[in-house]
Scaffold this active site. Structure first.
Site, PDB file in Angstrom:
ATOM      1  N   THR A 115     -11.484   5.372  10.936  1.00  0.00           N
ATOM      2  CA  THR A 115     -11.525   4.765  12.279  1.00  0.00           C
ATOM      3  C   THR A 115     -10.940   5.705  13.336  1.00  0.00           C
ATOM      4  O   THR A 115     -11.071   5.450  14.518  1.00  0.00           O
ATOM      5  CB  THR A 115     -10.762   3.425  12.298  1.00  0.00           C
ATOM      6  OG1 THR A 115      -9.490   3.627  11.697  1.00  0.00           O
ATOM      7  CG2 THR A 115     -11.508   2.348  11.544  1.00  0.00           C
ATOM      8  N   THR A 121     -13.434  15.327 -11.513  1.00  0.00           N
ATOM      9  CA  THR A 121     -12.040  15.349 -11.042  1.00  0.00           C
ATOM     10  C   THR A 121     -11.617  13.974 -10.540  1.00  0.00           C
ATOM     11  O   THR A 121     -10.504  13.504 -10.809  1.00  0.00           O
ATOM     12  CB  THR A 121     -11.897  16.405  -9.923  1.00  0.00           C
ATOM     13  OG1 THR A 121     -12.282  17.662 -10.461  1.00  0.00           O
ATOM     14  CG2 THR A 121     -10.482  16.490  -9.399  1.00  0.00           C
ATOM     15  N   ARG A 156       3.422  -1.382  10.649  1.00  0.00           N
ATOM     16  CA  ARG A 156       4.575  -1.511  11.540  1.00  0.00           C
ATOM     17  C   ARG A 156       4.911  -2.918  12.029  1.00  0.00           C
ATOM     18  O   ARG A 156       6.107  -3.223  12.166  1.00  0.00           O
ATOM     19  CB  ARG A 156       4.412  -0.527  12.708  1.00  0.00           C
ATOM     20  CG  ARG A 156       4.623   0.908  12.235  1.00  0.00           C
ATOM     21  CD  ARG A 156       4.032   1.926  13.164  1.00  0.00           C
ATOM     22  NE  ARG A 156       2.567   1.913  13.119  1.00  0.00           N
ATOM     23  CZ  ARG A 156       1.798   2.732  13.809  1.00  0.00           C
ATOM     24  NH1 ARG A 156       2.351   3.624  14.603  1.00  0.00           N
ATOM     25  NH2 ARG A 156       0.484   2.676  13.695  1.00  0.00           N
ATOM     26  N   HIS A 161     -11.546  12.465  -2.929  1.00  0.00           N
ATOM     27  CA  HIS A 161     -12.825  13.043  -2.487  1.00  0.00           C
ATOM     28  C   HIS A 161     -12.945  14.410  -3.160  1.00  0.00           C
ATOM     29  O   HIS A 161     -12.360  15.389  -2.703  1.00  0.00           O
ATOM     30  CB  HIS A 161     -12.818  13.194  -0.952  1.00  0.00           C
ATOM     31  CG  HIS A 161     -14.142  13.596  -0.382  1.00  0.00           C
ATOM     32  ND1 HIS A 161     -14.405  13.579   0.967  1.00  0.00           N
ATOM     33  CD2 HIS A 161     -15.288  14.022  -0.960  1.00  0.00           C
ATOM     34  CE1 HIS A 161     -15.647  13.974   1.183  1.00  0.00           C
ATOM     35  NE2 HIS A 161     -16.201  14.255   0.024  1.00  0.00           N
ATOM     36  N   ASP A 162     -13.682  14.451  -4.276  1.00  0.00           N
ATOM     37  CA  ASP A 162     -13.769  15.708  -5.031  1.00  0.00           C
ATOM     38  C   ASP A 162     -15.008  15.620  -5.924  1.00  0.00           C
ATOM     39  O   ASP A 162     -15.792  14.674  -5.811  1.00  0.00           O
ATOM     40  CB  ASP A 162     -12.471  15.878  -5.851  1.00  0.00           C
ATOM     41  CG  ASP A 162     -12.095  17.340  -6.034  1.00  0.00           C
ATOM     42  OD1 ASP A 162     -12.982  18.134  -6.410  1.00  0.00           O
ATOM     43  OD2 ASP A 162     -10.920  17.684  -5.811  1.00  0.00           O
ATOM     44  N   ASP A 167      -3.459   4.280  -1.978  1.00  0.00           N
ATOM     45  CA  ASP A 167      -4.407   4.715  -0.936  1.00  0.00           C
ATOM     46  C   ASP A 167      -4.400   6.245  -0.831  1.00  0.00           C
ATOM     47  O   ASP A 167      -3.849   6.810   0.097  1.00  0.00           O
ATOM     48  CB  ASP A 167      -3.954   4.058   0.386  1.00  0.00           C
ATOM     49  CG  ASP A 167      -4.783   4.469   1.591  1.00  0.00           C
ATOM     50  OD1 ASP A 167      -5.929   4.908   1.413  1.00  0.00           O
ATOM     51  OD2 ASP A 167      -4.265   4.336   2.712  1.00  0.00           O
ATOM     52  N   LEU A 168      -5.019   6.888  -1.838  1.00  0.00           N
ATOM     53  CA  LEU A 168      -5.025   8.360  -1.836  1.00  0.00           C
ATOM     54  C   LEU A 168      -6.396   8.912  -1.436  1.00  0.00           C
ATOM     55  O   LEU A 168      -6.575  10.125  -1.363  1.00  0.00           O
ATOM     56  CB  LEU A 168      -4.584   8.906  -3.198  1.00  0.00           C
ATOM     57  CG  LEU A 168      -3.130   8.551  -3.576  1.00  0.00           C
ATOM     58  CD1 LEU A 168      -2.753   9.144  -4.928  1.00  0.00           C
ATOM     59  CD2 LEU A 168      -2.143   9.007  -2.509  1.00  0.00           C
ATOM     60  N   LYS A 169      -7.358   8.049  -1.209  1.00  0.00           N
ATOM     61  CA  LYS A 169      -8.683   8.448  -0.693  1.00  0.00           C
ATOM     62  C   LYS A 169      -9.223   9.699  -1.392  1.00  0.00           C
ATOM     63  O   LYS A 169      -9.462  10.727  -0.761  1.00  0.00           O
ATOM     64  CB  LYS A 169      -8.613   8.696   0.821  1.00  0.00           C
ATOM     65  CG  LYS A 169      -8.167   7.491   1.634  1.00  0.00           C
ATOM     66  CD  LYS A 169      -8.210   7.790   3.131  1.00  0.00           C
ATOM     67  CE  LYS A 169      -7.769   6.634   3.988  1.00  0.00           C
ATOM     68  NZ  LYS A 169      -6.306   6.381   3.948  1.00  0.00           N
ATOM     69  N   LYS A 215       0.852  -1.201   0.000  1.00  0.00           N
ATOM     70  CA  LYS A 215       0.000   0.000   0.000  1.00  0.00           C
ATOM     71  C   LYS A 215       0.880   1.241   0.000  1.00  0.00           C
ATOM     72  O   LYS A 215       1.780   1.376   0.820  1.00  0.00           O
ATOM     73  CB  LYS A 215      -0.902   0.018   1.235  1.00  0.00           C
ATOM     74  CG  LYS A 215      -1.773   1.269   1.335  1.00  0.00           C
ATOM     75  CD  LYS A 215      -2.783   1.155   2.460  1.00  0.00           C
ATOM     76  CE  LYS A 215      -2.300   1.707   3.772  1.00  0.00           C
ATOM     77  NZ  LYS A 215      -2.094   3.161   3.809  1.00  0.00           N
ATOM     78  N   PRO A 249     -17.214  14.673  -9.150  1.00  0.00           N
ATOM     79  CA  PRO A 249     -17.096  13.431  -9.919  1.00  0.00           C
ATOM     80  C   PRO A 249     -16.110  13.501 -11.084  1.00  0.00           C
ATOM     81  O   PRO A 249     -15.300  12.586 -11.277  1.00  0.00           O
ATOM     82  CB  PRO A 249     -18.532  13.201 -10.417  1.00  0.00           C
ATOM     83  CG  PRO A 249     -19.384  13.826  -9.358  1.00  0.00           C
ATOM     84  CD  PRO A 249     -18.629  15.047  -8.898  1.00  0.00           C
TER      85      PRO A 249
END
Ligand code: C5P
Length: 237
Positions: free
Chosen positions: A124, A74, A216, A69-70, A65-67, A38, A72
Protein backbone atom coordinates in the site's frame (compact mmCIF):
# COMPACT_ATOMS: atom_id res chain seq x y z
CA UNK A 1 -4.59 -29.47 10.78
CA UNK A 2 -4.64 -25.68 11.01
CA UNK A 3 -3.05 -24.14 14.07
CA UNK A 4 -5.37 -21.81 15.90
CA UNK A 5 -6.19 -20.75 19.43
CA UNK A 6 -9.73 -19.93 20.49
CA UNK A 7 -9.23 -16.26 19.59
CA UNK A 8 -12.53 -14.77 18.42
CA UNK A 9 -11.20 -11.30 17.61
CA UNK A 10 -10.15 -10.31 14.07
CA UNK A 11 -7.46 -8.01 15.51
CA UNK A 12 -3.80 -8.81 14.85
CA UNK A 13 -1.58 -6.53 16.95
CA UNK A 14 1.56 -5.45 15.04
CA UNK A 15 4.49 -5.77 17.45
CA UNK A 16 6.84 -3.13 16.06
CA UNK A 17 9.37 -2.57 18.86
CA UNK A 18 13.13 -2.24 18.81
CA UNK A 19 13.70 -3.77 22.22
CA UNK A 20 12.49 -6.94 23.87
CA UNK A 21 11.57 -5.48 27.27
CA UNK A 22 9.07 -2.97 25.89
CA UNK A 23 7.63 -5.65 23.64
CA UNK A 24 7.33 -8.15 26.51
CA UNK A 25 5.68 -5.54 28.71
CA UNK A 26 3.06 -4.89 26.00
CA UNK A 27 2.47 -8.60 25.39
CA UNK A 28 1.95 -9.16 29.13
CA UNK A 29 -1.03 -6.79 28.95
CA UNK A 30 -2.74 -8.72 26.14
CA UNK A 31 -4.55 -12.05 26.17
CA UNK A 32 -4.47 -14.74 23.45
CA UNK A 33 -8.25 -14.92 23.26
CA UNK A 34 -8.50 -11.15 22.63
CA UNK A 35 -6.05 -10.70 19.74
CA UNK A 36 -3.37 -12.30 17.59
CA UNK A 37 0.18 -10.95 17.23
CA UNK A 38 2.25 -10.01 14.18
CA UNK A 39 6.04 -10.27 14.15
CA UNK A 40 7.61 -8.43 11.24
CA UNK A 41 11.07 -8.00 9.79
CA UNK A 42 12.31 -5.60 12.50
CA UNK A 43 11.61 -7.77 15.52
CA UNK A 44 12.51 -11.01 13.74
CA UNK A 45 15.86 -9.61 12.65
CA UNK A 46 16.49 -8.25 16.13
CA UNK A 47 15.37 -11.22 18.21
CA UNK A 48 15.09 -14.17 15.83
CA UNK A 49 13.03 -17.37 16.12
CA UNK A 50 13.29 -17.47 19.93
CA UNK A 51 11.03 -14.41 20.10
CA UNK A 52 8.43 -16.12 17.91
CA UNK A 53 8.63 -19.28 20.03
CA UNK A 54 8.20 -17.20 23.17
CA UNK A 55 4.99 -15.63 21.85
CA UNK A 56 3.65 -19.00 20.67
CA UNK A 57 4.53 -20.39 24.10
CA UNK A 58 2.49 -17.61 25.70
CA UNK A 59 -0.49 -19.00 23.81
CA UNK A 60 -0.81 -16.44 20.99
CA UNK A 61 -1.59 -17.06 17.34
CA UNK A 62 1.43 -15.49 15.63
CA UNK A 63 1.47 -14.05 12.13
CA UNK A 64 5.10 -14.18 10.93
CA UNK A 65 5.13 -11.28 8.47
CA UNK A 66 8.40 -11.84 6.61
CA UNK A 67 6.93 -11.51 3.08
CA UNK A 68 9.10 -14.18 1.45
CA UNK A 69 9.96 -13.57 -2.21
CA UNK A 70 12.54 -15.91 -3.74
CA UNK A 71 12.85 -18.98 -5.92
CA UNK A 72 10.22 -21.64 -5.12
CA UNK A 73 12.64 -24.08 -3.46
CA UNK A 74 14.02 -21.41 -1.12
CA UNK A 75 10.56 -20.15 -0.18
CA UNK A 76 9.39 -23.72 0.43
CA UNK A 77 12.26 -24.25 2.88
CA UNK A 78 11.74 -20.86 4.56
CA UNK A 79 8.02 -21.51 5.06
CA UNK A 80 8.78 -25.00 6.39
CA UNK A 81 11.16 -23.43 8.94
CA UNK A 82 8.48 -20.87 9.89
CA UNK A 83 5.88 -23.61 10.32
CA UNK A 84 8.23 -25.45 12.72
CA UNK A 85 8.06 -22.39 15.00
CA UNK A 86 4.34 -23.03 15.39
CA UNK A 87 3.16 -19.83 13.71
CA UNK A 88 -0.50 -19.39 12.75
CA UNK A 89 0.09 -17.42 9.54
CA UNK A 90 3.02 -16.81 7.16
CA UNK A 91 3.18 -14.71 4.03
CA UNK A 92 4.90 -14.29 0.68
CA UNK A 93 4.83 -11.70 -2.10
CA UNK A 94 2.26 -12.77 -4.71
CA UNK A 95 4.53 -11.23 -7.36
CA UNK A 96 6.95 -14.13 -6.71
CA UNK A 97 4.67 -16.12 -9.04
CA UNK A 98 2.34 -19.10 -8.97
CA UNK A 99 5.06 -21.75 -8.63
CA UNK A 100 6.53 -19.93 -5.64
CA UNK A 101 3.12 -19.60 -3.94
CA UNK A 102 2.41 -23.30 -4.58
CA UNK A 103 5.81 -24.22 -3.09
CA UNK A 104 4.98 -22.15 -0.01
CA UNK A 105 1.59 -23.84 0.32
CA UNK A 106 3.16 -27.29 0.02
CA UNK A 107 5.43 -26.44 2.96
CA UNK A 108 2.38 -25.36 4.97
CA UNK A 109 0.53 -28.57 4.17
CA UNK A 110 3.57 -30.73 4.97
CA UNK A 111 3.95 -29.17 8.42
CA UNK A 112 2.70 -30.88 11.59
CA UNK A 113 0.67 -27.75 12.32
CA UNK A 114 -0.20 -26.03 9.02
CA UNK A 115 -0.03 -22.25 9.11
CA UNK A 116 -2.33 -20.18 6.93
CA UNK A 117 -0.58 -18.76 3.87
CA UNK A 118 -1.28 -15.20 2.77
CA UNK A 119 0.22 -13.28 -0.14
CA UNK A 120 0.95 -9.57 -0.40
CA UNK A 121 -0.53 -8.10 -3.58
CA UNK A 122 0.78 -4.55 -4.06
CA UNK A 123 2.32 -2.82 -1.06
CA UNK A 124 0.00 0.00 0.00
CA UNK A 125 3.04 2.29 0.13
CA UNK A 126 3.19 2.12 -3.69
CA UNK A 127 1.62 5.12 -5.42
CA UNK A 128 0.97 5.42 -9.18
CA UNK A 129 4.40 6.97 -9.78
CA UNK A 130 6.25 4.10 -8.13
CA UNK A 131 3.88 1.51 -9.58
CA UNK A 132 4.78 2.42 -13.19
CA UNK A 133 8.47 2.20 -12.31
CA UNK A 134 7.90 -1.52 -11.75
CA UNK A 135 4.81 -2.49 -13.77
CA UNK A 136 3.43 -1.54 -17.19
CA UNK A 137 1.55 1.76 -17.35
CA UNK A 138 -1.18 -0.08 -19.29
CA UNK A 139 -2.51 -1.65 -16.11
CA UNK A 140 -3.82 0.14 -13.01
CA UNK A 141 -2.88 -0.66 -9.42
CA UNK A 142 -6.41 -1.99 -8.85
CA UNK A 143 -6.22 -4.30 -11.86
CA UNK A 144 -2.82 -5.58 -10.72
CA UNK A 145 -4.13 -6.18 -7.19
CA UNK A 146 -7.02 -8.21 -8.66
CA UNK A 147 -4.68 -10.17 -10.90
CA UNK A 148 -2.32 -11.01 -8.02
CA UNK A 149 -5.16 -11.89 -5.65
CA UNK A 150 -6.58 -14.36 -8.19
CA UNK A 151 -3.11 -15.76 -8.84
CA UNK A 152 -2.66 -16.23 -5.08
CA UNK A 153 -6.04 -17.94 -4.75
CA UNK A 154 -5.47 -20.20 -7.75
CA UNK A 155 -2.04 -21.16 -6.44
CA UNK A 156 -3.40 -22.31 -3.08
CA UNK A 157 -2.92 -19.29 -0.82
CA UNK A 158 -5.50 -18.89 1.93
CA UNK A 159 -5.74 -15.14 1.48
CA UNK A 160 -4.04 -11.86 0.71
CA UNK A 161 -2.63 -8.92 2.61
CA UNK A 162 -4.15 -5.85 0.97
CA UNK A 163 -5.57 -2.41 1.64
CA UNK A 164 -8.98 -2.28 3.31
CA UNK A 165 -9.91 0.09 0.48
CA UNK A 166 -9.57 -2.88 -1.89
CA UNK A 167 -11.71 -5.24 0.18
CA UNK A 168 -15.08 -4.58 -1.50
CA UNK A 169 -13.52 -5.01 -4.95
CA UNK A 170 -11.71 -8.21 -3.98
CA UNK A 171 -14.69 -9.76 -2.19
CA UNK A 172 -16.54 -9.71 -5.54
CA UNK A 173 -13.92 -11.84 -7.27
CA UNK A 174 -12.43 -14.19 -4.66
CA UNK A 175 -13.98 -17.15 -2.82
CA UNK A 176 -15.90 -16.54 0.38
CA UNK A 177 -13.30 -18.43 2.43
CA UNK A 178 -10.38 -16.43 0.96
CA UNK A 179 -9.02 -14.30 3.82
CA UNK A 180 -8.44 -10.57 3.49
CA UNK A 181 -5.86 -9.24 5.94
CA UNK A 182 -5.50 -5.47 6.09
CA UNK A 183 -3.27 -2.90 7.80
CA UNK A 184 -4.06 0.84 7.69
CA UNK A 185 -6.78 0.51 10.35
CA UNK A 186 -7.53 3.37 12.72
CA UNK A 187 -10.34 3.64 15.30
CA UNK A 188 -12.38 6.83 14.78
CA UNK A 189 -10.51 9.80 16.24
CA UNK A 190 -7.15 7.97 16.58
CA UNK A 191 -3.92 9.47 15.26
CA UNK A 192 -3.26 8.46 11.65
CA UNK A 193 0.54 8.36 12.26
CA UNK A 194 2.10 7.82 8.82
CA UNK A 195 -0.91 5.93 7.40
CA UNK A 196 -2.63 7.88 4.62
CA UNK A 197 -5.71 5.93 3.55
CA UNK A 198 -7.23 4.43 6.67
CA UNK A 199 -10.49 2.73 7.63
CA UNK A 200 -12.12 2.16 11.02
CA UNK A 201 -12.22 -1.44 12.30
CA UNK A 202 -16.01 -1.65 11.90
CA UNK A 203 -15.98 -0.25 8.36
CA UNK A 204 -13.20 -2.62 7.33
CA UNK A 205 -15.14 -5.63 8.63
CA UNK A 206 -18.28 -4.38 6.81
CA UNK A 207 -16.20 -4.11 3.64
CA UNK A 208 -15.39 -7.83 3.90
CA UNK A 209 -12.06 -7.83 5.72
CA UNK A 210 -11.31 -10.91 7.85
CA UNK A 211 -8.30 -9.77 9.90
CA UNK A 212 -7.31 -6.25 10.98
CA UNK A 213 -3.60 -5.52 11.47
CA UNK A 214 -3.40 -2.74 14.08
CA UNK A 215 -0.18 -1.42 15.56
CA UNK A 216 0.28 1.97 17.18
CA UNK A 217 -3.35 2.62 18.23
CA UNK A 218 -2.81 -0.32 20.62
CA UNK A 219 0.97 -0.57 21.14
CA UNK A 220 1.47 3.15 21.82
CA UNK A 221 -1.71 3.54 23.85
CA UNK A 222 -1.47 4.48 27.53
CA UNK A 223 -3.71 1.51 28.20
CA UNK A 224 -3.19 -1.08 25.43
CA UNK A 225 -5.55 -3.62 26.90
CA UNK A 226 -8.36 -1.03 27.15
CA UNK A 227 -7.71 0.19 23.58
CA UNK A 228 -7.89 -3.38 22.31
CA UNK A 229 -11.08 -4.01 24.28
CA UNK A 230 -12.67 -0.86 22.84
CA UNK A 231 -11.79 -1.97 19.31
CA UNK A 232 -13.17 -5.47 19.94
CA UNK A 233 -16.34 -3.93 21.44
CA UNK A 234 -16.76 -1.68 18.38
CA UNK A 235 -17.06 -4.85 16.30
CA UNK A 236 -19.76 -6.54 18.33
CA UNK A 237 -23.15 -6.87 16.65
O1 C5P B 1 1.01 1.11 13.64
P1 C5P B 1 0.21 0.69 12.44
O2 C5P B 1 -1.20 0.29 12.78
O3 C5P B 1 0.28 1.69 11.33
O4 C5P B 1 0.96 -0.64 11.97
C1 C5P B 1 0.61 -1.29 10.78
C2 C5P B 1 1.45 -2.52 10.60
O5 C5P B 1 1.13 -3.08 9.33
C3 C5P B 1 2.95 -2.28 10.58
O6 C5P B 1 3.59 -3.45 11.10
C4 C5P B 1 3.27 -2.12 9.12
O7 C5P B 1 4.58 -2.47 8.81
C5 C5P B 1 2.28 -3.11 8.51
N1 C5P B 1 1.92 -2.82 7.11
C6 C5P B 1 1.36 -1.62 6.70
N2 C5P B 1 1.04 -1.43 5.39
C7 C5P B 1 1.26 -2.39 4.51
C8 C5P B 1 1.79 -3.62 4.90
C9 C5P B 1 2.11 -3.80 6.24
O8 C5P B 1 1.14 -0.72 7.52
N3 C5P B 1 0.91 -2.22 3.26
Amino acid sequence: MNLSTDCQSPVIVALDFNDINTAKSLVSQLKPNQCRLKVGKEMFTLLGPEWVKYLVGEGFDVFLDLKFHDIPNTVNKAVAAAAKLGVWMVNVHASGGGDMIKAAKEACLDADKSPLLTAVTILTSMDERQFVQVYSNEISIKEQVQKLALLAQNSGADGVVCSAKEAVMLRKIVNKEFQLVTPGIRPAGASLDDQKRVMTPANAISAGVDYLVIGRPITQSENPSLSLMQINDSLKG
